[in-house]
Design a protein around this motif. Structure first.
Motif, mmCIF file in Angstrom:
data_model
loop_
_atom_site.group_PDB
_atom_site.id
_atom_site.type_symbol
_atom_site.label_atom_id
_atom_site.label_comp_id
_atom_site.label_asym_id
_atom_site.label_seq_id
_atom_site.Cartn_x
_atom_site.Cartn_y
_atom_site.Cartn_z
ATOM 1 N N MET A 275 32.577 34.627 38.055
ATOM 2 C CA MET A 275 32.979 35.064 36.678
ATOM 3 C C MET A 275 34.384 35.392 36.619
ATOM 4 O O MET A 275 35.009 35.380 35.661
ATOM 5 C CB MET A 275 32.287 36.524 36.655
ATOM 6 C CG MET A 275 30.700 35.986 36.499
ATOM 7 S SD MET A 275 30.028 37.786 36.287
ATOM 8 C CE MET A 275 28.299 37.051 35.981
ATOM 9 N N ILE A 276 35.044 36.126 37.589
ATOM 10 C CA ILE A 276 36.576 36.399 37.612
ATOM 11 C C ILE A 276 37.487 35.183 37.172
ATOM 12 O O ILE A 276 38.390 35.248 36.462
ATOM 13 C CB ILE A 276 36.784 37.277 38.759
ATOM 14 C CG1 ILE A 276 36.149 38.563 39.060
ATOM 15 C CG2 ILE A 276 38.364 37.480 38.936
ATOM 16 C CD1 ILE A 276 36.327 39.140 40.410
ATOM 17 N N VAL A 277 37.096 34.058 38.234
ATOM 18 C CA VAL A 277 37.942 32.998 37.880
ATOM 19 C C VAL A 277 37.887 32.481 36.162
ATOM 20 O O VAL A 277 38.644 32.016 35.768
ATOM 21 C CB VAL A 277 37.640 32.136 38.934
ATOM 22 C CG1 VAL A 277 38.309 30.633 38.796
ATOM 23 C CG2 VAL A 277 37.717 32.323 40.508
ATOM 24 N N VAL A 278 36.617 32.333 36.180
ATOM 25 C CA VAL A 278 36.357 31.773 34.537
ATOM 26 C C VAL A 278 36.961 32.691 33.542
ATOM 27 O O VAL A 278 37.499 32.263 32.461
ATOM 28 C CB VAL A 278 34.759 31.581 34.325
ATOM 29 C CG1 VAL A 278 34.767 31.160 32.851
ATOM 30 C CG2 VAL A 278 34.366 30.336 35.291
ATOM 31 N N ALA A 279 36.710 34.069 33.775
ATOM 32 C CA ALA A 279 37.559 34.802 32.585
ATOM 33 C C ALA A 279 38.799 34.869 32.501
ATOM 34 O O ALA A 279 39.491 34.828 31.521
ATOM 35 C CB ALA A 279 36.991 36.382 32.943
ATOM 36 N N LEU B 255 35.341 42.700 34.908
ATOM 37 C CA LEU B 255 36.131 41.444 34.212
ATOM 38 C C LEU B 255 37.405 42.139 33.123
ATOM 39 O O LEU B 255 38.326 41.398 32.944
ATOM 40 C CB LEU B 255 35.252 40.756 33.377
ATOM 41 C CG LEU B 255 34.114 39.914 34.153
ATOM 42 C CD1 LEU B 255 33.400 39.203 33.288
ATOM 43 C CD2 LEU B 255 35.008 38.984 35.254
ATOM 44 N N ASP B 256 37.257 43.322 32.614
ATOM 45 C CA ASP B 256 38.052 43.999 32.181
ATOM 46 C C ASP B 256 39.324 44.266 32.807
ATOM 47 O O ASP B 256 40.566 43.985 32.491
ATOM 48 C CB ASP B 256 37.704 45.447 31.754
ATOM 49 C CG ASP B 256 36.969 45.337 30.259
ATOM 50 O OD1 ASP B 256 36.515 44.422 29.609
ATOM 51 O OD2 ASP B 256 36.117 46.366 30.083
ATOM 52 N N PHE B 257 39.370 44.529 34.032
ATOM 53 C CA PHE B 257 40.394 44.769 34.995
ATOM 54 C C PHE B 257 41.011 43.486 35.487
ATOM 55 O O PHE B 257 42.217 43.416 35.169
ATOM 56 C CB PHE B 257 39.875 45.581 36.375
ATOM 57 C CG PHE B 257 40.875 45.909 37.292
ATOM 58 C CD1 PHE B 257 41.567 46.970 37.493
ATOM 59 C CD2 PHE B 257 40.830 45.003 38.322
ATOM 60 C CE1 PHE B 257 42.434 47.401 38.331
ATOM 61 C CE2 PHE B 257 41.849 45.380 39.261
ATOM 62 C CZ PHE B 257 42.502 46.507 39.061
ATOM 63 N N ALA B 258 40.244 42.586 35.546
ATOM 64 C CA ALA B 258 40.696 41.379 36.112
ATOM 65 C C ALA B 258 41.631 40.586 34.971
ATOM 66 O O ALA B 258 42.771 40.103 35.122
ATOM 67 C CB ALA B 258 39.681 40.233 36.429
ATOM 68 N N ASP C 264 36.251 45.927 47.444
ATOM 69 C CA ASP C 264 36.013 45.382 46.279
ATOM 70 C C ASP C 264 36.931 45.029 45.123
ATOM 71 O O ASP C 264 37.363 44.149 44.651
ATOM 72 C CB ASP C 264 34.705 45.801 45.697
ATOM 73 C CG ASP C 264 33.485 46.076 46.712
ATOM 74 O OD1 ASP C 264 33.434 45.500 47.531
ATOM 75 O OD2 ASP C 264 32.684 46.911 46.377
ATOM 76 N N ILE C 265 37.736 46.255 44.823
ATOM 77 C CA ILE C 265 38.645 46.198 44.020
ATOM 78 C C ILE C 265 39.862 45.274 44.477
ATOM 79 O O ILE C 265 40.300 44.565 43.439
ATOM 80 C CB ILE C 265 39.138 47.608 43.626
ATOM 81 C CG1 ILE C 265 38.143 48.395 43.022
ATOM 82 C CG2 ILE C 265 40.586 47.619 42.799
ATOM 83 C CD1 ILE C 265 38.410 49.893 42.955
ATOM 84 N N TRP C 266 40.257 45.261 45.737
ATOM 85 C CA TRP C 266 41.077 44.229 46.288
ATOM 86 C C TRP C 266 40.806 42.779 45.990
ATOM 87 O O TRP C 266 41.546 41.996 45.413
ATOM 88 C CB TRP C 266 41.275 44.518 47.793
ATOM 89 C CG TRP C 266 42.163 43.533 48.487
ATOM 90 C CD1 TRP C 266 42.152 42.278 48.604
ATOM 91 C CD2 TRP C 266 43.388 44.049 48.990
ATOM 92 N NE1 TRP C 266 43.377 41.541 49.333
ATOM 93 C CE2 TRP C 266 43.904 42.789 49.602
ATOM 94 C CE3 TRP C 266 44.105 45.121 49.202
ATOM 95 C CZ2 TRP C 266 45.380 42.523 50.249
ATOM 96 C CZ3 TRP C 266 45.523 45.171 49.815
ATOM 97 C CH2 TRP C 266 45.980 43.728 50.467
ATOM 98 N N ASP C 267 39.222 42.724 46.269
ATOM 99 C CA ASP C 267 38.881 41.269 45.964
ATOM 100 C C ASP C 267 39.025 40.983 44.693
ATOM 101 O O ASP C 267 39.554 39.748 44.093
ATOM 102 C CB ASP C 267 37.156 41.232 46.198
ATOM 103 C CG ASP C 267 36.962 41.030 47.798
ATOM 104 O OD1 ASP C 267 38.140 40.804 48.634
ATOM 105 O OD2 ASP C 267 36.053 41.653 48.227
ATOM 106 N N ILE C 268 38.825 41.846 43.607
ATOM 107 C CA ILE C 268 38.890 41.418 42.406
ATOM 108 C C ILE C 268 40.286 41.174 41.912
ATOM 109 O O ILE C 268 40.699 40.273 41.407
ATOM 110 C CB ILE C 268 38.417 42.657 41.396
ATOM 111 C CG1 ILE C 268 36.824 43.181 41.656
ATOM 112 C CG2 ILE C 268 38.767 42.362 39.859
ATOM 113 C CD1 ILE C 268 36.565 44.192 40.970
ATOM 114 N N GLY C 269 41.089 42.071 42.322
ATOM 115 C CA GLY C 269 42.568 41.661 42.108
ATOM 116 C C GLY C 269 43.085 40.760 42.697
ATOM 117 O O GLY C 269 43.954 39.920 42.287
#
Lengths: 194, 194, 194, 194, 194, 194
Positions: C72-76, C124-127, C154-159
């Protein structure tokens, strides 16, 4: 996953004025289902009638643009307006008209990198500029279109389709309009040629 | 200074379909002149009919918004879309409905600093956001409107007027539509009260 | 329609260093075809190795995020970067991991209107903010993530996924990377449950 | 003023895998201190290895770009991304490689007004566009670079360095990475020529 | 490297009106050199006089802001306006007043990540907003400043310094004003305390 | 409707230093009323003096620009800065100098669609760019101006008027400055020619 298709009340078919209901039943007969934009806009019958009268005047009109090109404009401008209903529903229509299962996803992401002709790219450049920065459109923006052979009436078509979907995208964002599940898959497999 | 009012051909009244012509003559009788938007859109009668049907459905409809508030929405969103025709023509209408010779110029420059109520400012904040960043409008944006007492139908009115003038502003930029000279002065002097 | 998959030379498999070729053959065995990102980046073997080492370190890592959430992060973020390769290829992967044929198109258009949980929307807002306005990300942006139960790792992963695809999107725009035709249809029909 | 160099835990040298520690000790021997990016990224050894493998593949590679030009790209793109770590640390490296105590501050503020050649300005125009508006980069953007004599491999270098620091800037914003005090003064006084 | 300090003619000291020349000689005596802004603006003596009268009225005025805080405003707003002269020249002044060799580079890159107090960050948030989006500044923006203890006169100072450098940054961009070499190094080494 | 003309205290005429008061009485004698900018800025006499000295140096100066053209710059740049005071007050002045009751409203909405000459449009393009994106102004932007016959001193006038109103617009937003009612109607009816 039984999500509402609009933030506003969605009238039952049987409660609608007969002309509105008939229009929806015609679409159902042709497409196999009723696109949610009809359900959502039917909340106000007069605006429904005006919207689809405008739509038909433009989209069914004989034009220097092909049906697929008209849908390209809808998908490109709805893409830059981030409108889920219009991108997903008109993406399906574009795949069918263009007989191309890839074109809608490409244009939705970025028309500049899509498999379109240079003429179509000029058309979409103009549409996207009018969609997002209408004030920046001046006489100079017509020159590249004319250079590609678009006549003045074709340019009106490009601009007016963009304008109508500027309205439509905003109604979709206002109502939280949700695309029918059917649209996601339509036109993704080319019919075998005879 | 005899500038064209549209980039496109402007039909003569006598060449128009009678319903289109009648509509224009009615406006002339009421206002004393025919606003150029009628002349410019008459180039395509079907789109003309759909546009004014949409316009009447929204602008003449009974609503939780006053007539002046509806025109505030038109002026504020046309202002952020930098549309000369709509700002100048609807600015005149707003001055007349609001019986306030200053409000249109204020809202055209920036609704946030205009002499409007907090409720009206919330209404215009929503309209301007939908006009320029439609994708950013979510359920959360409805909360401040509801807090000021706008009902769901009022919010549809705010959004739909914004959407219709998103269309209208783009048609004006596309055609290079020019406001009638009459609009600049209309409503600038308050009629003496009896 | 036999378009190049990259502006740069694409090496033949047999001309590649064996570790690079082996990696590509493994993917082919698993997926049935070799995604074009492998072909395009193989133009420079050292950068290829570093890219996929980074990719595996992040995407294969055990995490508080599910595999579908990582995609989802990649697509967004690829959506807001308008990257055709990444939206179309990773859209397919997301559909498969999420076992949801609609979610990728929704997120590609606008994650705010997609069928995701409130927790996923915060992610996704953060990403998307880090992807497009990295300078605006401050300590305060971590609070909503923590409120939804994301741990610091987890936040490191998102970022970091956002950061890696900031790189990847730019390489795709630089090389004019073209998605394989296979991706458009993958995961669009749910396998019948047993 | 004893501020943390990262929001995340910073491992002690003795707790690191030996290859990671060795890399850091080599840098310390050469530079006299360990740049904080090593400390901060060492929190995850696999990502550390991939990052520096990518970095070395690009920054140490023989290229049509000089070492100073590569650092110009880093400073210009980190400047538009408002990344304190990268602007301040790579600003120092740029001053040293360019033997020019003023160039880094100029480029960090605005590469368009800096003391660079027209060729370097074209290189930085491209890099900054790819950094901030990657979707707008098309085939046409390569023409001015080719006109200045950049070969295709040089253009890959420009784009890939931009892409790597798109990643790096986001990791710095994510971790709140803090530059070492040493960087502020490095290279500000030209060594007396012999 | 013998670049002009302005696109416009730079008058010789001896050709200047005596009050303008005296002002410049005073600065030279105090600073050891004449900042190029004096040379460049001296092209028009009346505007020179008005500019420095405004400057002195604000910058030398007793205020709730310290001298270093006033310079923080100049550096932060000139940073977002990408003005090389003002960032580099006032960066030097800030380092000296703040007795901090790092603060100017930090604020020039992004005041949000700089080593400033929460009160100073609020001050710079307001200044940067007024510098780049003046129309968005409303009564609500004063609340956080008041909460940090800024009095109304202090807020005028913050806003007026921002406004004066909005003028100054534009004159620097207009004239291509070039900072003196001296500024780059000033204040970078703290004087040994006694 | 008895709204304050400034967020800050407005001194009484009799409490002002005599030079400030005299200036205001002169304006009153000439215009019939005292524009609120004098009242609002009189809160600080030294800044008042510097502002009007700057104003007079530029606006009263002999120039290749006509008085009406100078006011066009003020209205166009104040329009893009959404400054009610400056648009409404200087709109009146522009109508009078240009002897044109329509030009100010047109330029306030969008100078690109206004009834100005191509030369004036180039002048306003430059001014608006310097007003909103000062960093993007480079040597290249001077070419179209020179092509239209603007001399270097004229270009300084264009840029410096823009710069002064960048200051003035921000002071108006800071103080919430309110235009006098008189301005709305001034110059809207052309005096009958003899």
């Amino acid at each position: 996953m039984n999500q509402p298709i609009s933030r506003y009340p969605v009238p039952k078919l049987e409660d609608l004025p007969s002309d509105v209901r008939d229009r929806m039943l015609q679409v159902q007969e042709k497409a196999g289902f009723i696109p949610n934009v009809f359900h959502a806009l039917a909340h106000r019958a007069d605006e429904f009638r005006a919207f689809f009268a405008y739509h038909d005047a433009l989209m069914l009109r004989d034009s220097g643009l092909s049906k697929a090109e008209k849908e390209m404009i809808v998908v490109a401008t709805s893409g830059v307006n981030h409108c889920p209903y219009c991108v997903i529903a008109h993406g399906a229509v574009l795949r069918i008209y263009a007989r191309n299962p890839h074109i809608a996803d490409q244009i939705a992401v970025d028309h500049r990198k899509a498999d379109v002709t240079a003429r179509q790219k000029a058309m979409l450049d103009f549409a996207v500029k009018l969609a997002r920065m209408p004030e920046a459109v001046t006489e100079e923006d017509l020159q590249p279109l004319r250079a590609y052979g678009f006549r003045d009436e074709d340019i009106w078509d490009i601009g007016a389709i963009t304008a109508l979907f500027a309205l439509s995208n905003r109604m979709a964002h206002l109502t939280g309009m949700r695309p029918n599940d059917e649209f996601y898959l339509l036109g993704r497999v080319l019919p075998a040629s005879k």
